[in-house]
Structure formats: C-alpha cells, structure tokens
Design a protein around this motif. Sequence first.
Motif, PDB file in Angstrom:
ATOM      1  N   CYS A  71       0.828  -1.210   0.000  1.00  0.00           N
ATOM      2  CA  CYS A  71       0.000   0.000   0.000  1.00  0.00           C
ATOM      3  C   CYS A  71       0.868   1.268   0.000  1.00  0.00           C
ATOM      4  CB  CYS A  71      -0.885  -0.018   1.244  1.00  0.00           C
ATOM      5  SG  CYS A  71      -1.760   1.506   1.552  1.00  0.00           S
ATOM      6  N   CYS A  72       0.534   2.201  -0.886  1.00  0.00           N
ATOM      7  CA  CYS A  72       1.330   3.426  -0.978  1.00  0.00           C
ATOM      8  C   CYS A  72       0.987   4.409   0.126  1.00  0.00           C
ATOM      9  CB  CYS A  72       1.177   4.087  -2.343  1.00  0.00           C
ATOM     10  SG  CYS A  72      -0.371   5.004  -2.558  1.00  0.00           S
ATOM     11  N   GLY A  73      -0.172   4.254   0.737  1.00  0.00           N
ATOM     12  CA  GLY A  73      -0.521   5.065   1.896  1.00  0.00           C
ATOM     13  C   GLY A  73      -1.111   6.426   1.593  1.00  0.00           C
ATOM     14  N   LYS A  74      -1.383   6.711   0.325  1.00  0.00           N
ATOM     15  CA  LYS A  74      -1.908   8.045   0.021  1.00  0.00           C
ATOM     16  C   LYS A  74      -3.409   8.160   0.294  1.00  0.00           C
ATOM     17  CE  LYS A  74       1.536   9.082  -3.431  1.00  0.00           C
ATOM     18  NZ  LYS A  74       1.824   9.118  -4.844  1.00  0.00           N
ATOM     19  N   CYS A  75      -4.158   7.097  -0.023  1.00  0.00           N
ATOM     20  CA  CYS A  75      -5.599   7.162   0.186  1.00  0.00           C
ATOM     21  C   CYS A  75      -5.939   6.758   1.612  1.00  0.00           C
ATOM     22  CB  CYS A  75      -6.331   6.228  -0.771  1.00  0.00           C
ATOM     23  SG  CYS A  75      -5.976   6.542  -2.486  1.00  0.00           S
ATOM     24  N   LEU A  76      -6.737   7.586   2.231  1.00  0.00           N
ATOM     25  CA  LEU A  76      -7.113   7.339   3.614  1.00  0.00           C
ATOM     26  C   LEU A  76      -7.775   5.977   3.799  1.00  0.00           C
ATOM     27  CD1 LEU A  76      -7.974   8.421   6.558  1.00  0.00           C
ATOM     28  CD2 LEU A  76     -10.143   8.819   5.441  1.00  0.00           C
ATOM     29  N   MET A  77      -8.776   5.672   2.974  1.00  0.00           N
ATOM     30  CA  MET A  77      -9.544   4.442   3.187  1.00  0.00           C
ATOM     31  C   MET A  77      -8.667   3.217   3.074  1.00  0.00           C
ATOM     32  SD  MET A  77     -12.619   4.991   4.058  1.00  0.00           S
ATOM     33  CE  MET A  77     -13.038   3.274   4.006  1.00  0.00           C
ATOM     34  N   ARG A 133      -5.234   3.045   3.309  1.00  0.00           N
ATOM     35  CA  ARG A 133      -4.187   3.016   4.345  1.00  0.00           C
ATOM     36  C   ARG A 133      -4.752   2.602   5.697  1.00  0.00           C
ATOM     37  NH1 ARG A 133      -3.174   8.201   4.208  1.00  0.00           N
ATOM     38  NH2 ARG A 133      -4.324   8.754   6.079  1.00  0.00           N
ATOM     39  N   GLU A 134      -5.802   3.312   6.115  1.00  0.00           N
ATOM     40  CA  GLU A 134      -6.329   3.059   7.456  1.00  0.00           C
ATOM     41  C   GLU A 134      -7.236   1.834   7.471  1.00  0.00           C
ATOM     42  OE1 GLU A 134      -4.959   4.525   9.767  1.00  0.00           O
ATOM     43  OE2 GLU A 134      -4.034   6.199   8.695  1.00  0.00           O
ATOM     44  N   GLY A 135      -7.934   1.583   6.356  1.00  0.00           N
ATOM     45  CA  GLY A 135      -8.786   0.410   6.277  1.00  0.00           C
ATOM     46  C   GLY A 135      -7.969  -0.859   6.414  1.00  0.00           C
ATOM     47  N   PHE A 158      -5.112  -1.164   7.837  1.00  0.00           N
ATOM     48  CA  PHE A 158      -4.624  -1.277   9.213  1.00  0.00           C
ATOM     49  C   PHE A 158      -5.701  -1.882  10.108  1.00  0.00           C
ATOM     50  CE2 PHE A 158      -4.636   0.583  13.469  1.00  0.00           C
ATOM     51  CZ  PHE A 158      -3.453   0.049  13.961  1.00  0.00           C
ATOM     52  N   ALA A 193     -17.030   0.332   2.381  1.00  0.00           N
ATOM     53  CA  ALA A 193     -16.666   1.714   2.071  1.00  0.00           C
ATOM     54  C   ALA A 193     -15.396   1.763   1.230  1.00  0.00           C
ATOM     55  CB  ALA A 193     -16.464   2.505   3.360  1.00  0.00           C
ATOM     56  N   ALA A 204     -14.015   3.130  -2.991  1.00  0.00           N
ATOM     57  CA  ALA A 204     -13.137   4.279  -2.783  1.00  0.00           C
ATOM     58  C   ALA A 204     -11.734   4.039  -3.316  1.00  0.00           C
ATOM     59  CB  ALA A 204     -13.058   4.614  -1.287  1.00  0.00           C
ATOM     60  N   HIS A 253      -8.397   3.580  -5.248  1.00  0.00           N
ATOM     61  CA  HIS A 253      -7.859   4.128  -6.493  1.00  0.00           C
ATOM     62  C   HIS A 253      -7.097   3.075  -7.290  1.00  0.00           C
ATOM     63  CE1 HIS A 253      -8.335   8.594  -6.662  1.00  0.00           C
ATOM     64  NE2 HIS A 253      -8.816   8.338  -5.464  1.00  0.00           N
TER      65      HIS A 253
END
Lengths: 389, 706
Positions: free
Chosen positions: A227-233, A235-237, A239, A267, A271, A273
């Motif tokens: 994961c590149c970590g740019k998209c909130l969903m 990255r945090e999803g 985790f 969700a 969402a 990308h």
Amino acid sequence: MLSDNREALVRVKSFSPDKIRELVSCAYLYGKPGTLGSLLNRPYRAVLGALYNADTDGELSRLGEMNPHGIVAGLSAAAALCGAGESVLVLPSGNGFTQLRSAAEKAGITVADEDFIDCRAHADDLLLHWAALAAVADLIIGEPQRIITSVNSRLTEVMPGEPVGSVMAPGDVKAVRIGASYYTPSVMSEPARAELFAAGGVIKTYGSDCCIVQAAYEQIMRLRKRCCGKCLMCREGLFQFGEILREITKASSNPAEPALAKEIGEALAPAAHCSVGEAAAECMLTVLENFSSELDSHIKKKVCPAAQCAAFSAVYIDPMKCCGCGDCIAVCPEDCIEGKPGYISMIDDVVCTKCGKCAEVCPEGAVVRTQSRIPRLPDRLTKAGRFRR
Amino acid sequence: MISVSIDGIKLSVAENTSILEAALHNGIYIPHLCHHKDLPELGACRLCLVECDGISDPQQSCTLKAEDGMVIRTRSEAVDKLRRLSMELLLAAHPEDCTTCPKYGRCELQTLIQYMNVSATRIHRRVKSILKSTNPLFNHEMVRCVLCGRCVRACCDMRGVGVLQYNKADMETYVGTLHDRLLKDTDCRFCGACAEVCPTGAIQDAKSFTAVEKHDKLLPCVANCPAQVDIPRYLRYAKENRLGDAAAVLREKLPFPGVLGRVCNHKCEEACRRGELNEAISIRNVKRYIADMDKQMAWKSKARRMPLTGRTVCVVGGGPAGMTAAIYLSKRGHSVTLKEAMPKLGGQLRYGIPEYRLPRDILDSETDYITQVGVTVECDCKVACPEALLREYDAVLVTTGTGAGVRLPIPGNDLQGVLLNTDFLRDVSTSDQTGIGERVVVLGGGNVAFDCARSAKRLGAREVSVVCLESRGGMLADPEEIEQAAEEGVIIYPSSSFEEICGETRVSGVRIMTVSSFRFDENHNTIIKKEPGSERIIEADTVIFAVGQRPSPLPESALELKRGYIALIGDGTMKTSIEGVFACGDVVYGTASVIEAIAAGREAASEIDIWLGGDGDISETLAPTERAADKIGIIEGFYGLKRAEELLLPAQMRSSGFSECSGGLSGDNVCAESGRCLQCQLRLQIEPARTWTDYVGKGVAQQDAQ
C-alpha cells in the motif's frame, strides 16, 4: 504465439473496428473487472503494460519469461487500437526479464522499472495487465482466448466457460483463493470467467488444516506492505483489517468487529484508487461472507477449527511417542519443558506460549497441538516407554 | 456557465468547476481535508462525499466535475455514515494531544472534529513511531500527520521544489524527505508553503502566530522597516534582473533609494528570516545597486500628480523628513515651499554624514527630484518663527532636525581645540578649515562619533581615538563602522569615562577612567561605576564631543517644547501646539535614522493633506502589480548560500581621502544575493485556512449544525 510485434500491428490494421472490439472484448483488465473493448471508446495518453499493484504473489510475473513477445505484441496492438501516443512496459525493479526488456526496446516501447504504479499519475492512461496483453495478442492471431492463471504456484491456462476446478488437482480443499477473494470449494464447479481472475490471476487452495483467518491476516499484511498510503480508506482500512483479524486469531476480539470490518470493506471497495484497496476489500468481504462460521467459531466459541491459532490451542507431549531425547528442552524459549535424558518430557501448560518450536525439532513427532481436551499425562518424571494410561 | 442544484439551491457555475468548489464558493460547506483551493486535487480523504442523482454510490465532490442539471445533496444517511467512518479512521492514527499542541485553536482538523462530532472509540487506535525533527523556521512532528498530502502537493506541484515526499518504512507511510534528511540538507527553499497548508500540527512554524500577526511575522523585513518598503518584491525583481521594476518598488515608498542604499540602518536585515538559516540578505546593498542602475527612471511616467488644490504649505528644514513631506504634499496638488537654512538641501545627509559614506553626486541627483515635482526650494533661508509663516501659507511643517551638538559638563569643555560633532561634520562637508590638530580624541560611541573619527583620520590627523562609556560589544555604532574604523587605524577606548579635558587654554589631553558598569536612573542621569586607580590621560590637541544632538533653538517661536524637542498634541498626530503648524522628524523624537525621517515625512504629508481637505492617500503604484509566480523551483545548495560580501576599498586607500569606502555589490552578486531571499511573501498568496464557520450557512449541513 507471436514472435514480434510487427505481425500483430499488421493484423490490427487489417481488422475493422468492430472486429477488433469483438476480438478484445473479453480481454481482462488491470484493476477493475471489465472488458478491454468497452475501454477503447475514449482516447488515452499512453498504454501501460504492468503487473497488479495488489500482486503480492508475483507468480504471474513469470509470464514475462514465458511469453515476452506476446506481451510486447499485445501492448503495441492495444496502443494502436486506442490511438495512444506512447506505450510503456512496466517491469518490476531488479534484474531479470532480459528477453521481455529487449523485445520491448526493439518494438520502440518505453521500459520503466517500477514496483508500484501511482494510478493517480496515470489517470489519462490505459493500464493493462501483462496477462491481458498476452491475451490480446492471442486474440489477434485468432487463437482461442485463454485465461492464464497460477494454481498453487503452477502456471497454467483455463478456457473461459470451463469449470474453475478443471485446472485444480483433487484433494482436501476447504477454501479456494482466486486473486484476493476467498471462496468455498463450490466455486470449483463454476465456469471460469475473466472477472474471477481480475485481481491477481492466482489460485491457491487451502486444506482443512489451514486457518482462513490467519490466511486472510497474512494476505492483508502483504497488501499493507504494498500500500502506498496516500488514500485514507486504503491506508487506514488495511490497518483496521489487520488489527481485527489479528485480534480474532489472538482470541481477544469483540463480537462487533466483523460488522466494523464489513462497514470498512464496503466503504473501501468503491473508494479504492488501485487494486491494493480493492483486493483488501475483496479479501475481507469474502472471508466475512463465505467463512462466517469459521470467524464465529474463533470469536464466540474460542476455537480455531484448523487448530492453527495458538491462542486457542494446547500443546502437550504424547508420552507414548516421546523418546526422551531432550531436543525440545533445548529449544524452548520459555524454558518450560521439564525432563532429562531417557525420560518423557513434560510441558508446563501455564507458562507455554504455544510457539511450536518444540514440535519443529521433535524427531518422533510427539509434540501435539490440540483444541480439545488434553489426555492424561505423566505427573512425574517417567522413563521413556514406561508410561501406562 | 452551467447550472447545478446543491441541497436544493440552484447555482450557476463555470465549466470545469468541481462540485466542492462550486459549493464552497457559494457558501455551502462540505467537509473536506485533503482539498485545498490552490493545490491539485488528491481525492484521498473521503470527507467531501455527496450524493449525485443518477449515480448510485456517493461521490467525492472534489473530483466530481459539475455538469449541467446535476442534482447534488451534501447530506444523506449513506453519505453521513461514510464520512463519519473516514473521520474515525483518520482519528485512529492521530494522537490525542490537542491540548498540548501549539496548533490548538488554529487547527483545521480540530474544527472538523468539532463539526462532525466524531471520535475514534470503536476503532483500533495506532501509535505511529515517527520522530519529530527540528528545522530552521519549521518544526516537523509527523506523528500528528494525517497524510492529507497537502504539503507534498504544495512542495512539488505548487512550488516545483519536490523536497517533501511520501516515504514508507515497513508498513507505515509518512511524509518526509529523501533519505529522511533534515531540510537544510535538501534543496528546500524554506518558502513555508508546507506549513501554510498543513491542516494539523504536523508541520508548524517554529514561532507560532495568530492570523492578525501573520503578515508581520512572515514578513519581518517589511514590518521592521519604518517606511514599510515591499522588500521581497524588489528582491524578486532584482533576481529576475528586472531592475527598472525593482526601482519602481523602491520609489513607491522612498524618494531617496540611492541614499538609503548607503546609509540606511537596515532594520530589515536584523529581522530577515534568512538569518535563521545562515545569514540575512544583504538588503541594503541590493537596494543600492538597484537605485544606482536606475538611470531611465521609467517609474516617473506612472507617478501620481493631483491637480492643483490652491492650498499652500511651507516646509521648514530640508533634511530627509522635510524633503519627503514636501515631495508628497506637492504630488497631492498643494503648492509647497521648502525653506532650508543651509546653502543646499539635504540636512544631516549633506552636513552630517561624511562624503566617504554618501557621495554628494548621489545625494544631489536624488534631491533634484524635489524640484522636479514642483516644490519651490529656498536655501540659505533661516526661519526663526515658523508660526509666523501661517500668514503666507495654509500649513507649516517644521522638520528642523537636531542640528546642535551637545557639550558635556566636564572640566575643560570650553578649552581651545574642543569641538562639537555637528559643527565639525558640517565643516568637513563645506570647507577645508575644521580646526583639528594632529591628535584627535572623539568622545562618544555612536555612528556620529565614528563619522567624526574617520573624517579626522582622512583630514590627516596622525592619531585618532574614540572613547566611549559602552563596552566594545555594547557600542551603539554599527558593527561594520567600528570594524572599518579600526582597520583605518582609529584607536577605540571602550568602557571609559570622560573625567576631564586637560589643558591650560588649549587642549592637551583627556583624562579617562575604566568603567566597570553604568546605568541610567529614572531621571535619565548616568550612574557610572569606575575602577579605582584606573585613571589615565590620552594626549590630544583636539577633542570632539559626539555624545548626541539636540534641536537648534527656534528663538522667536512660541511652539510648545518638551525637553527641548517640539511637543506634539496627542499620539498619532503631527500637530503642534499651534493650529496649522505641524512637526516631524528628529526635531520631535530626537536623533534617529534616515529611514525613520522618511517614514515620518510621508506620514506628515498624509496628515497635512487631510488637514487641507484631501483624503491623505499618498500611495503610488509605480511597479507592476502582477502576482508572483508560485513555482520557484530548486536552487542547488540553497540553505548554505553565503551572503554576498560588499566590495570594500582597502583601509589604506580609504583613509587617504573622502572617496566612497564601499563599492556595494557587483551586478552578478546582486542577482545571486536576491536569489537567496526566501520570498516569504509567496506564502501570503496561498489561501489561508478556512473552517466551516467561514462559510455562510446556506446548505443543509450548516442548518443542522446550528
């Protein structure tokens, strides 16, 4: 198979647009399921041939060695079909793919070494999987369309419409992972469709000795690494998925967590990308849907049906098998195995963390991991072979 | 234009507008975090979701382009649920340290949390193990970062610098630099765009400020300049080699840039934010170069001249304050007469500051402008009673300055060979006869003392000393003055008291003692502690008092005075006790700098214009007003770029005559030196943080929140 891209380009020029559309309509795509035909309606700046961001298995990369000319020819053809000015072949960084690289360079294709594709930067580009490119090449030369897949690390093909199970060896199968999705064995009788393979093209089977929760956790962790970590969903999803699955395997989850995982998964899917988020959502949602009883068993009954989750199991030494060699005593990190040469080793159940190191070294296979009741064991040092129930 | 409906409100928006922009522009608030008006969209935070008729899933309004006939709802059950989930996920990775965070109260994330009323209670929290790093001007505490990516886009897309990037360590993505270098080891331009757009406390200014203080804290050079010259702008033009435009920027606020380029006390450089990296920009020298190169004076065509008002003003005193006021009053259409007691204009510029610091041709060329704007100049015209001029003029401005030297009450202060700073420097400027001998002692430690000492040296004095109360580090003169004087052979006796000027009828020496400490009591008397037995005598034939200046008396005037200075009635005004008579400059507040005199002159002009019935607006737009380019790109090794050294004559050559000591900067150096400027003002072009309370409550969301 094609030997260079010229032949493919000549053929592309000889077809009518409708013919081409028909030919490539089944070619499966990078990221989202769909057909190439429908995507050719809009212009693209460039066509990229790449592997999936979510490809944590890396098995389809072998295609680059097996069919380099097909990939290159497919890329040239796809670029010609959609009128893109540039075609780029993305190779995983590192050595290898010499044939593919030189074939691409010879065909005037830009070669880029990248392990991860920033889909935002390529919003105006058409991204196609290597396997899709190879399929495009096949379609153009009039060969039947095949779906390339890897079954338990063996690269193979399946014809559309044939049952998925036709490429799999019979055996103990509890779950089938196709791409990032976990299915029950019933999927094996379903006809193979390109969409099934959209997220990785890899089939893996899991026997009854595998814990699906753990398998999913490991899958999510591999995706988190990608994961590149740019998209909130995403990255945090990811985790949260990881935490939820880990807590389930550690017997410390609460009953509300599957619902939370479902909410995040639903969700995340729209969402995402790129394929990383999609794959993670599919992984989580299919496990929740198809293996709810296994999850319930962990959460409510505190039992891992595959007896894999250490938190739910007990480890003991079978007194009938133990030879008294003492190898287990030497490796125990908790120093909780009692014994001496020639005597049956005994594990202190209270201290034991169920790490399984003793089982790895035992020459007799006497270390037993169980989810059920522990049988009667010696309560004092007993000579090997002398214990009677 | 296309029309869309948002929450039932019909809007007409330009094509290619996003729904989020359309809504925000029309006062309809949609929560958002990664969106920033001046940055390309990332579409990462999933807070700006909306429902769009005809599309099943909620859409991100930041990337959803408005299409004709679109029907948008900013709230629905599905949208609210997804939005709250995004916020919960975001907060799970953000530390709960609001109360100790310096961004408290100015934090966009904080207001979003309040607006949405969300907490991360049902979610697994995580603690990121990212350390903080301290950089010049900015603090990075990336553990607070929510990865909205604004700073990365600001650095890469807006600025074209590309120092900030997404890094990944194992599974944790964070914003950092290549190989986690400190900013000083990267190509960072320290423009502050990252800190400006950060919606959390992750990247903050090392010294925080409120919205009201923002301008002055970000542009301390401008804030510190009494005349508020737009320094970053002329430095930018200088860097782009647009010297004519740069000169125009100077001329918007300063009638004498060439003078200031040499003698300004450059408070701007003391405050320069570049100084927190390595060394301040050599602003004065860049200004000097710009002024010297400005032969065409293209700005003159844009200068404002108001039609004649028929009102008359007399300015008494042709120093910098008086000349400045005269120029701007004349531009406002008043008929201005300037009366100067000396034969030529300039005041202290001509009769105080020695020629080696300010060549007279520079001064002449700049004072010429005063007649060009139509001021009638009457030199050799001493005014004894300013208020009497009211019979002829509608208003009178007194800017007579501080032309009288101060003679300290010590024994021997009236011996032959004792001179006053003002008289001596005037004589140096006007004649060859100054009355100094071979061995000169200057009493005082300010710039004027050094002007006296260095002039004496140039006039051929064999031995020149400067004696002052202050310690070497505490002397009031500019460090470069002290240094250059020392190079020229001036002997400095710091921490010394003046006990007595020795001699029968003529000066034979000065008796001094070593001072261990001194202070001023509540009555401004000096309390000096001396070291016993430290007495000694410096032999001399000439002593020059350089211990301050006072206004020359106006013998026939009835103007109210305060400790010898003209008293003004009330704060923030230049009105004196007599209606119609104004005063400004040194004669009001005591000896200060040229730039302060110019600022005072401008203020006086404005005030007198209002008093005469004008609107007091003396501003001029002489330079182009275009917006500076946001993209500044990379300058290699920007952090370490050294301050350009001015060209200085060798001490030997300097002290042999009155030719100018400093050659300023060379043309190449000017470009490089201006390029060192951080261009702090660029940050003010960025849309400042706005929160939901800043939007007019039109949308459904606001009505609910209220």
